[in-house]
Design an enzyme around this catalytic site. Structure first.
Site, PDB file in Angstrom:
ATOM      1  N   ASP A  67      -2.092 -59.364  74.881  1.00 15.38           N
ATOM      2  CA  ASP A  67      -3.334 -58.955  74.225  1.00 15.38           C
ATOM      3  C   ASP A  67      -4.139 -60.153  73.742  1.00 15.38           C
ATOM      4  O   ASP A  67      -3.644 -61.273  73.695  1.00 15.38           O
ATOM      5  CB  ASP A  67      -3.050 -57.982  73.058  1.00 15.38           C
ATOM      6  CG  ASP A  67      -1.769 -58.329  72.297  1.00 15.38           C
ATOM      7  OD1 ASP A  67      -1.334 -59.493  72.356  1.00 15.38           O
ATOM      8  OD2 ASP A  67      -1.206 -57.446  71.637  1.00 15.38           O
ATOM      9  N   ASN A 129       4.023 -49.590  62.774  1.00 15.95           N
ATOM     10  CA  ASN A 129       3.685 -48.214  63.162  1.00 15.95           C
ATOM     11  C   ASN A 129       4.140 -47.868  64.584  1.00 15.95           C
ATOM     12  O   ASN A 129       3.758 -46.852  65.130  1.00 15.95           O
ATOM     13  CB  ASN A 129       2.176 -47.979  63.021  1.00 15.95           C
ATOM     14  CG  ASN A 129       1.348 -48.893  63.924  1.00 15.95           C
ATOM     15  OD1 ASN A 129       1.903 -49.611  64.763  1.00 15.95           O
ATOM     16  ND2 ASN A 129       0.035 -48.862  63.767  1.00 15.95           N
ATOM     17  N   HIS A 131       3.504 -49.707  67.283  1.00 11.67           N
ATOM     18  CA  HIS A 131       2.647 -50.173  68.383  1.00 11.67           C
ATOM     19  C   HIS A 131       3.365 -51.239  69.208  1.00 11.67           C
ATOM     20  O   HIS A 131       4.187 -51.990  68.694  1.00 11.67           O
ATOM     21  CB  HIS A 131       1.270 -50.646  67.891  1.00 11.67           C
ATOM     22  CG  HIS A 131       1.214 -51.970  67.205  1.00 11.67           C
ATOM     23  ND1 HIS A 131       0.430 -52.203  66.096  1.00 11.67           N
ATOM     24  CD2 HIS A 131       1.822 -53.158  67.461  1.00 11.67           C
ATOM     25  CE1 HIS A 131       0.557 -53.462  65.725  1.00 11.67           C
ATOM     26  NE2 HIS A 131       1.405 -54.062  66.521  1.00 11.67           N
ATOM     27  N   GLU A 136      -1.980 -48.647  69.851  1.00 10.58           N
ATOM     28  CA  GLU A 136      -1.745 -48.015  68.558  1.00 10.58           C
ATOM     29  C   GLU A 136      -1.285 -46.558  68.748  1.00 10.58           C
ATOM     30  O   GLU A 136      -1.445 -46.001  69.841  1.00 10.58           O
ATOM     31  CB  GLU A 136      -3.050 -48.047  67.733  1.00 10.58           C
ATOM     32  CG  GLU A 136      -3.584 -49.450  67.455  1.00 10.58           C
ATOM     33  CD  GLU A 136      -2.764 -50.241  66.418  1.00 10.58           C
ATOM     34  OE1 GLU A 136      -1.650 -49.802  66.058  1.00 10.58           O
ATOM     35  OE2 GLU A 136      -3.238 -51.304  65.998  1.00 10.58           O
TER      36      GLU A 136
HETATM   37  C1  F6R Z   1       1.401 -59.409  69.820  1.00 10.58           C
HETATM   38  C2  F6R Z   1       1.606 -57.984  69.937  1.00 10.58           C
HETATM   39  C3  F6R Z   1       1.981 -57.125  68.779  1.00 10.58           C
HETATM   40  C4  F6R Z   1       3.146 -57.706  67.970  1.00 10.58           C
HETATM   41  C5  F6R Z   1       3.492 -56.779  66.799  1.00 10.58           C
HETATM   42  C6  F6R Z   1       4.592 -57.358  65.940  1.00 10.58           C
HETATM   43  O1  F6R Z   1       1.008 -59.975  71.061  1.00 10.58           O
HETATM   44  O2  F6R Z   1       1.424 -57.495  70.997  1.00 10.58           O
HETATM   45  O3  F6R Z   1       2.327 -55.849  69.247  1.00 10.58           O
HETATM   46  O4  F6R Z   1       4.258 -57.863  68.799  1.00 10.58           O
HETATM   47  O5  F6R Z   1       2.361 -56.559  66.026  1.00 10.58           O
HETATM   48  O6  F6R Z   1       4.136 -58.523  65.327  1.00 10.58           O
HETATM   49  P1  F6R Z   1       5.136 -59.469  64.519  1.00 10.58           P
HETATM   50  O7  F6R Z   1       6.081 -60.040  65.509  1.00 10.58           O
HETATM   51  O8  F6R Z   1       4.236 -60.523  63.941  1.00 10.58           O
HETATM   52  O9  F6R Z   1       5.794 -58.614  63.488  1.00 10.58           O
END
Ligand code: F6R
Length: 236
Positions: A67, A129, A131, A136
């Site tokens: 992303d 959540n 995702h 989302e």
């Molecule tokens: C990042 C991504 C997000 C993260 C998720 C967890 O490229 O795709 O889905 O993997 O938000 O983030 P952390 O590892 O910072 O808890």
């Protein structure tokens, strides 16, 4: 989904990095799907060490990140910058082989992945959540790379990387859930004090669009790494 429990995040990082290096040594043209955020940082540090020790070379590896933020974002807050700093500039990967989704490359991003031969190993974190990437809750399981409005919870979680909440972008481009599911192997890291309920839900989930990571239940090759501490708190 296989759950693998390690004592610490650095042990998780080393284990996954060794697995990725092994794969690249068998197939130097491996296609990696990469994630940003806190969870994969130790994987990247361990990969840098293996590359510097000449255990693995990324010379012919291609990568596709999950992303990227949209809108007016300072370059040092972009995921491209994050990946350059945390991994790419420390290893022998060719920067032109590293790819990010963008507003100009929606359908084309999925096509580019397919043309490259498909993702061999997809690294994932998970949001509180549920995702994955920026898909989302409520995202269709058949989604391809698309533009998303970030959930308020996600913006709050990510505000730690910005000066203030209002500086966190409201939109992003993300690989879709069906794009992620095409990866041959998926390695997810569930890490962080705020992920106890997330891990609990993940371990007992059936496919449910309100919890995007539940799509992984039907993937044939998923490993979920977590720490002993988090696991113990999730099964309580
Ligand atoms: C990042 C991504 C997000 C993260 C998720 C967890 O490229 O795709 O889905 O993997 O938000 O983030 P952390 O590892 O910072 O808890």
């Amino acid at each position: 989904m296989e759950i693998i429990i390690k004592n610490s995040i650095s042990e998780i990082g080393e284990t996954i990095a060794k697995e990725i290096a092994h794969h690249i040594n068998l197939n130097p043209k491996t296609i990696l799907g990469l994630a940003t955020g806190s969870s994969p940082v130790e994987v990247y540090q361990a990969l840098i060490k293996l590359n510097k020790a000449n255990v693995v070379s990324f010379k012919d590896v291609k990568s596709f990140n999950l992303d990227e933020y949209l809108g007016e974002v300072d370059f040092d807050k972009t995921y491209r910058f994050f990946m350059n700093e945390e991994l790419f500039k420390h290893i022998d990967i060719n920067l032109s082989n590293t790819h990010f989704p963008s507003i100009h490359l929606l359908d084309k991003y999925d096509e580019a992945i397919e043309e490259a031969g498909g993702i061999d190993i997809q690294l994932l974190g998970i949001g509180q959540n549920g995702h994955i990437a920026f898909n989302e809750p409520g995202t269709a399981f058949y989604s391809k790379t698309h533009v998303v409005t970030l959930a308020e919870k996600t913006r709050q979680d990510n505000s730690r990387f910005f000066e203030s909440l209002d500086k966190v972008p409201t939109h992003a481009v993300t690989m879709g859930l069906s794009t992620i599911m095409k990866a041959k192997e998926i390695i997810m890291i569930v890490y962080g004090d705020n992920k106890v309920e997330t891990l609990k839900t993940l371990m007992s989930t059936k496919e449910d669009e309100h919890f995007p990571a539940s799509i992984l239940v039907s993937h044939p090759n998923v490993k979920i790494f977590t720490t002993l501490d988090l696991y113990n708190r999730a099964i309580r």
